[in-house]
Structure formats: structure tokens, C-alpha cells
Design a protein around this motif. Structure first.
Motif, mmCIF file in Angstrom:
data_model
loop_
_atom_site.group_PDB
_atom_site.id
_atom_site.type_symbol
_atom_site.label_atom_id
_atom_site.label_comp_id
_atom_site.label_asym_id
_atom_site.label_seq_id
_atom_site.Cartn_x
_atom_site.Cartn_y
_atom_site.Cartn_z
ATOM 1 N N UNK A 123 41.274 35.354 50.902
ATOM 2 C CA UNK A 123 42.689 35.722 50.873
ATOM 3 C C UNK A 123 43.020 36.692 52.022
ATOM 4 N N UNK A 124 42.133 37.685 52.227
ATOM 5 C CA UNK A 124 42.356 38.672 53.304
ATOM 6 C C UNK A 124 42.344 37.990 54.668
ATOM 7 N N UNK A 125 41.346 37.107 54.869
ATOM 8 C CA UNK A 125 41.227 36.436 56.170
ATOM 9 C C UNK A 125 42.420 35.509 56.397
ATOM 10 N N UNK A 162 33.060 38.154 59.547
ATOM 11 C CA UNK A 162 33.791 39.139 60.362
ATOM 12 C C UNK A 162 34.763 39.945 59.495
ATOM 13 N N UNK A 163 35.466 39.223 58.604
ATOM 14 C CA UNK A 163 36.439 39.904 57.750
ATOM 15 C C UNK A 163 35.733 40.873 56.807
ATOM 16 N N UNK A 164 34.621 40.404 56.213
ATOM 17 C CA UNK A 164 33.870 41.281 55.312
ATOM 18 C C UNK A 164 33.352 42.504 56.062
ATOM 19 N N UNK A 165 32.837 42.292 57.287
ATOM 20 C CA UNK A 165 32.339 43.433 58.072
ATOM 21 C C UNK A 165 33.441 44.476 58.278
ATOM 22 N N UNK A 166 34.645 43.968 58.517
ATOM 23 C CA UNK A 166 35.756 44.891 58.737
ATOM 24 C C UNK A 166 36.083 45.668 57.455
ATOM 25 N N UNK A 167 36.110 44.932 56.333
ATOM 26 C CA UNK A 167 36.386 45.584 55.038
ATOM 27 C C UNK A 167 35.318 46.639 54.745
ATOM 28 N N UNK A 168 34.057 46.238 54.967
ATOM 29 C CA UNK A 168 32.950 47.178 54.718
ATOM 30 C C UNK A 168 33.109 48.428 55.563
ATOM 31 N N UNK A 169 33.458 48.263 56.841
ATOM 32 C CA UNK A 169 33.467 49.436 57.700
ATOM 33 C C UNK A 169 34.625 50.361 57.323
ATOM 34 N N UNK A 170 35.730 49.789 56.835
ATOM 35 C CA UNK A 170 36.840 50.642 56.390
ATOM 36 C C UNK A 170 36.386 51.512 55.212
ATOM 37 N N UNK A 171 35.710 50.871 54.229
ATOM 38 C CA UNK A 171 35.296 51.629 53.048
ATOM 39 C C UNK A 171 34.113 52.562 53.326
ATOM 40 N N UNK A 172 33.240 52.136 54.241
ATOM 41 C CA UNK A 172 32.148 53.047 54.609
ATOM 42 C C UNK A 172 32.716 54.336 55.165
ATOM 43 N N UNK A 173 33.790 54.201 55.937
ATOM 44 C CA UNK A 173 34.447 55.368 56.520
ATOM 45 C C UNK A 173 34.999 56.304 55.443
ATOM 46 N N UNK A 214 34.268 27.878 45.038
ATOM 47 C CA UNK A 214 33.580 29.149 45.272
ATOM 48 C C UNK A 214 34.391 29.937 46.284
ATOM 49 N N UNK A 215 34.298 31.218 46.225
ATOM 50 C CA UNK A 215 34.921 32.081 47.225
ATOM 51 C C UNK A 215 34.230 33.444 47.183
ATOM 52 N N UNK A 216 34.765 34.401 47.910
ATOM 53 C CA UNK A 216 34.081 35.696 48.028
ATOM 54 C C UNK A 216 35.015 36.837 47.631
ATOM 55 N N UNK A 217 34.425 37.831 47.012
ATOM 56 C CA UNK A 217 35.205 38.994 46.616
ATOM 57 C C UNK A 217 34.524 40.275 47.073
ATOM 58 N N UNK A 218 35.307 41.323 47.141
ATOM 59 C CA UNK A 218 34.748 42.665 47.297
ATOM 60 C C UNK A 218 35.279 43.491 46.136
ATOM 61 N N UNK A 219 34.354 44.047 45.377
ATOM 62 C CA UNK A 219 34.679 44.885 44.236
ATOM 63 C C UNK A 219 34.583 46.342 44.675
ATOM 64 N N UNK A 220 35.343 47.188 44.049
ATOM 65 C CA UNK A 220 35.199 48.608 44.348
ATOM 66 C C UNK A 220 35.123 49.391 43.047
ATOM 67 N N UNK A 221 34.295 50.432 43.019
ATOM 68 C CA UNK A 221 34.203 51.260 41.816
ATOM 69 C C UNK A 221 33.985 52.719 42.215
ATOM 70 N N UNK A 222 34.835 53.571 41.649
ATOM 71 C CA UNK A 222 34.668 55.010 41.864
ATOM 72 C C UNK A 222 34.666 55.659 40.482
ATOM 73 N N UNK A 223 33.629 56.377 40.173
ATOM 74 C CA UNK A 223 33.608 57.114 38.901
ATOM 75 C C UNK A 223 33.155 58.553 39.176
ATOM 76 N N UNK A 224 33.939 59.464 38.660
ATOM 77 C CA UNK A 224 33.593 60.881 38.844
ATOM 78 C C UNK A 224 34.329 61.671 37.752
ATOM 79 N N UNK A 225 34.254 62.991 37.825
ATOM 80 C CA UNK A 225 34.866 63.779 36.757
ATOM 81 C C UNK A 225 36.346 64.052 36.998
ATOM 82 N N UNK A 226 36.798 63.816 38.232
ATOM 83 C CA UNK A 226 38.159 64.254 38.560
ATOM 84 C C UNK A 226 38.948 63.199 39.337
#
Ligand code: DAH
Length: 330
Positions: A304-306, A109-120, A204-216
Motif C-alpha cells: 500500500x505504501x509503495x 526499497x520501500x521497507x528499507x525506507x520505513x525501517x530507517x525512519x523508525x530506526x531514527x 500474500x502481502x507485507x506488513x510492518x507492525x509497530x509496538x511501544x510499551x512503557x510506563x508513560x
């Protein structure tokens, strides 16, 4: 003899009427069919009849006994099946049992929430394997051999070159190896650390990584993105701070803390994630031109988030599968 037979026939019919349980049935059997029972007695009487009467009564007597026996057998079947039904004791008026419906695990549930925030925010989702190479997990991310930063992550090694990934950052490497920027992706998954198990850490535990690469891309965008995220997950008035930190694969690096105030307890700052601008060394390692491209990255623990969101104080609860815990998150 004829009267006797008639009388027995009548008595048997009369007695049968009252038989409605196994005990009375047994009494009936003893009275009529046992060795000293009424039919045995009739056959005794028959033996001493004058010779000329025997053929006549023999036949009648046998017929009567057989017909009585048939009636008895039928009665027996009926009573036995009735008493079985009584033992089942089925009460058809009781309400039915409802099916127990499961629910998504609180981590899902927590991951789904994180995903939907970033999908937005336009992020896509990318994943990688849990068994990783040392190269992807460390080397490419600017952890050279013998670098002390490797000690921060107690690693389960499979052999010299392979390990259970200690973070989701190697999925950044996979993304950069497999396609060309620009990137805007989050990478959820399970990670492993060879740590002593306690309320605070698990193997063991779970993480969400984020990566943004662009020119600006700018550090301001990184901040704006993570503040938006924290407000979405923890509420508009969440108190947060960015604190300078170090990761081998980002420069500069920061950690984000939120102010944590459980009811009736003293408040404190708690770290929720690490982040920073992708180190040019990492881009160079992966054949991305650091003069042209710039990026930011972040990583957070889902447990940690949950724990913060729901006030859970022991990380082991996520892995025990105790229904008393799980049912609180339906
Ligand atoms: N991989 C780090 C860890 O497991 C978390 C992290 C920090 C990820 C900063 C990042 C980052 O992408 O930029 O502790």
C-alpha cells in the motif's frame, strides 16, 4: 621422361601459388591427383618405358608425387582453418557488452525506507514466523473463538491450531511472551489472506507492525510518531487525518488516511495504516500488568505504501517479476 617430370613439378608449383580457397584447392586435386590426373598420366607413361629405364624413373616419380601430395595436404589444412575463422565472423573492434546489474525490489526499497525512519526514532527490529498458531494470530490479540472480527481476515488454516499469519500482529505477542517491557520495536514480514486476487488484493502481502510499551506512553505520542512517519515517507506537506476505528487488540483504535491526488484525477482519502492503544486485555493475556504498563501499536501494508508513493495501481505487479516494471525502480 625426365623433362616431363620436371615440367609437372614446375606446373604444380605454379598452380599451387594461386590456390587460396576450397574451390581452387579441389580443382588442383582433380588436375594432379585424380584417377585421370597428371600424376596418374605420368605413371601410365612410366609403364611403357624400356625395362632398363624403369628403376631410375620409378624412384624419381614416386618422390615427386609424394612431395607434391605433402604440399597439397599442408595447403588444405591452411585453407580449411582460414575459412573456419571467416565463419566465426568475430569483430574484435565492437564495444563489449556490459553486465546487467540488478537492483533491490521496490518492496525492499520501500521497507528499507520505513525501517530507517523508525530506526531514527529509536525503534528496534523484530521478526516472527509466517506459520503461526491460532493462539498468537488471534486468541492472544483478543479475538475470541467465534468472534466476528476473525471474518475480517480470510485465513489460510493449516489445521485447527495453525495457520498462515494474516497479519504481523502475532509478532507483538511473541515479543511480549519472550521478553519484558519496555518495548519499542517494528516487526516487518509477509502475511497471507485467502482473498480473491485483483488489482487491489493479493493472497500474500507485507506488513510492518509497530509496538511501544512503557510506563508513560500516550495517544499523543502515537499520533506524533505516525505523523512524523507519514511526513518522512510522503513529504512534509502530506495531508492526513486520524479516523476512529476498531481493532480487537487496541482501544481506542484509529485509522490514518492520507489525501491522495493523482495528476488529472479526482483526489480522495486513502487509508494507510491502523493503530491504537494496546487493549489492556492483551497485556493481561501476556502477563503484563495493565496498571503499570501502557502501550500503543500500529500496522501498515508495505505494498500500500509503495503504491501510494510511486503511483502503482495494481498490487499484482509486485509479484509478477516483470523486468519492465522492476527496472523502473533502479
Ligand atoms: N493487524 C491489523 C491488520 O492487519 C493492522 C493493525 C491495526 C495493526 C492496528 C496494529 C494496530 O498493531 O494497532 O489489519
Amino acid at each position: 621422361m625426365k623433362d616431363k617430370i620436371e615440367q609437372v613439378k614446375k606446373d604444380f608449383a605454379e598452380d599451387t601459388k594461386a590456390v587460396n580457397n576450397l574451390e581452387l584447392l579441389e580443382n588442383l586435386r582433380i588436375k594432379f591427383f585424380s584417377r585421370n590426373g597428371i600424376f596418374a598420366q605420368l605413371f601410365e607413361d612410366f609403364k611403357v618405358l624400356p625395362k632398363e629405364e624403369k628403376p631410375l624413373y620409378g624412384k624419381v616419380l614416386n618422390e615427386e608425387k609424394n612431395s607434391a601430395q605433402n604440399i597439397f595436404d599442408e595447403l588444405k589444412i591452411k585453407i580449411e582453418s582460414n575459412s573456419k575463422e571467416e565463419k566465426d565472423n568475430t569483430d574484435l573492434t565492437l564495444p563489449g557488452r556490459s553486465n546487467k546489474i540488478g537492483a533491490l525490489h521496490v518492496l525492499t526499497q520501500t521497507l528499507d525506507e520505513i525501517k530507517s525512519i523508525f530506526k531514527g526514532l529509536g525503534f528496534s527490529i523484530y521478526t516472527g514466523p509466517e506459520l503461526e498458531s491460532d493462539e498468537n494470530n488471534f486468541e492472544m490479540l483478543n479475538f475470541p473463538d467465534d468472534h466476528p472480527a476473525r471474518d475480517m481476515q480470510d485465513t489460510y488454516f493449516i489445521n485447527d491450531s495453525f495457520l498462515l499469519r494474516t497479519h504481523t500482529s502475532p509478532v507483538q505477542v511473541r515479543l511480549m511472551k519472550s521478553s519484558k517491557p519496555p518495548f519499542r520495536a517494528i516487526m516487518p514480514g509477509r502475511v497471507y489472506r485467502n482473498e480473491a486476487i485483483s488489482a487491489k488484493s493479493y493472497c500474500l502481502f507485507h506488513q510492518v507492525e509497530g509496538l511501544v510499551i512503557d510506563t508513560n506512553v500516550t495517544f499523543a505520542e502515537l499520533k506524533g510518531t505516525l505523523v512524523y512517519f507519514a511526513k518522512q515517507l510522503f513529504g512534509e506537506d502530506v495531508k492526513y487525518r486520524f479516523r476512529a476505528s476498531f481493532f480487537p487488540f487496541t482501544e481506542p483504535s484509529a485509522e490514518v488516511d492520507i489525501w491522495w491526488q493523482p495528476q488529472g484525477k479526482e483526489g480522495k482519502w486513502l487509508e494507510i495504516l491502523g493503530c491504537g492503544m494496546v487493549d489492556p486485555n492483551v497485556l493481561t493475556n501476556l502477563n503484563i500488568d495493565p496498571e503499570k504498563y501502557i502501550g500503543y501499536a500500529f500496522g501498515m501494508g508495505i505494498e500500500r505504501m509503495a503504491m501510494l508513493k510511486y503511483g502503482i495501481d495494481d498490487i499484482r505487479l509486485f509479484f509478477d517479476n516483470d523486468k519492465r516494471f522492476l527496472n523502473q525502480f533502479k
